[in-house]
Write an enzyme that holds these catalytic residues in place. Structure first.
Site, short mmCIF file in Angstrom:
data_model
loop_
_atom_site.label_atom_id
_atom_site.label_comp_id
_atom_site.label_asym_id
_atom_site.label_seq_id
_atom_site.Cartn_x
_atom_site.Cartn_y
_atom_site.Cartn_z
N GLY A 47 0.83 -1.20 0.00
CA GLY A 47 0.00 0.00 0.00
C GLY A 47 0.86 1.24 0.00
O GLY A 47 2.06 1.18 0.30
N GLN A 52 3.04 9.93 1.57
CA GLN A 52 4.33 9.24 1.44
C GLN A 52 5.09 9.64 0.19
O GLN A 52 6.28 9.39 0.08
CB GLN A 52 4.13 7.71 1.43
N CYS A 107 6.62 -0.63 6.31
CA CYS A 107 6.15 0.62 5.70
C CYS A 107 7.27 1.14 4.80
O CYS A 107 8.43 1.16 5.22
CB CYS A 107 5.82 1.63 6.80
N LEU A 108 6.90 1.57 3.61
CA LEU A 108 7.91 2.08 2.67
C LEU A 108 8.57 3.36 3.21
O LEU A 108 9.66 3.71 2.77
CB LEU A 108 7.28 2.35 1.30
N HIS A 149 -3.62 0.82 8.17
CA HIS A 149 -2.26 1.37 8.10
C HIS A 149 -2.20 2.56 7.14
O HIS A 149 -1.64 3.61 7.46
CB HIS A 149 -1.31 0.24 7.68
N GLU A 150 -2.83 2.40 5.95
CA GLU A 150 -2.77 3.47 4.94
C GLU A 150 -3.56 4.70 5.38
O GLU A 150 -3.11 5.82 5.20
CB GLU A 150 -3.26 2.96 3.58
N HIS A 153 -1.79 6.99 7.67
CA HIS A 153 -0.87 7.94 7.03
C HIS A 153 -1.57 9.28 6.76
O HIS A 153 -0.94 10.34 6.80
CB HIS A 153 -0.36 7.38 5.70
NI NI Z 1 3.12 2.86 5.49
#
Ligand code: NI
Length: 179
Positions: A47, A52, A107-108, A149-150, A153
């Site tokens: 995701g 991000q 997480c990226l 999670h997304e 953000h």
């Molecule tokens: Ni993330």
């Protein structure tokens, strides 16, 4: 299409509350989403949220492939646990069962790490796609985890702030010790 630079933990854009998208059908939103999908796939993520990639708007993309969900479920349950590549604009989440379930997350924006995070195991979410159509689904398992999670953000939260046991914030290369 372009691969975008991913903001890492500590960049202020990740701590902002993102703004709603006035028109999900706007061409610049379609361009943003195309680039986010390309960036997510290139980085091998499940995701990605617009903050991000340094864009403080309420847009997320994610997928919950069947192979990542629990085996041994019947067909209806399995659908609950998986999601195709999904674009959600201005998403909202409702918790259906407050019982928490733990799972490992990455997480990226927090590269190289994994953390054990407890979240509600059963949620409903709604949001709009690129045509402005309402998407409404219920989710469990990895599907419920990735969407929460997304959406975190979009409210300026990274998963470590959801953890209450930081001894389970580890390097990916050490994950085998926790298998
Ligand atoms: Ni993330």
């Amino acid at each position: 299409m372009a691969i975008l630079k991913i903001a890492r933990m500590g960049h202020p854009v990740l701590a902002e509350v993102a703004q709603p998208v006035p028109d999900p059908r706007a061409p610049e939103i379609r361009r943003l989403v195309n680039d986010m999908v390309e960036t997510m796939i290139d980085a091998n993520g499940a995701g990605l949220a617009a903050p991000q990639v340094h864009v403080p708007l309420r847009v997320v993309v994610f997928q919950a492939p069947g192979s990542r969900s629990d085996p041994g479920l019947d067909e209806e349950e399995r659908y609950d646990h998986t999601a195709p590549l999904t674009v959600l604009i201005n998403p909202e989440i409702t918790v259906l069962e407050p019982a928490l379930e733990g799972g490992w997350e990455g997480c990226l924006s927090v590269p190289g790490l994994r953390g054990f995070v407890e979240r509600p195991a059963h949620v409903r979410y709604r949001g709009f796609d690129l045509e402005g159509k309402l998407i409404e689904r219920t989710a469990r398992g990895f599907h419920a985890r990735v969407v929460q999670h997304e959406v975190d953000h979009l409210d300026g939260r990274l998963y470590p702030s959801r953890m209450d046991d930081l001894s389970k914030l580890i390097f990916e290369s050490e994950a085998r010790h926790f298998a």
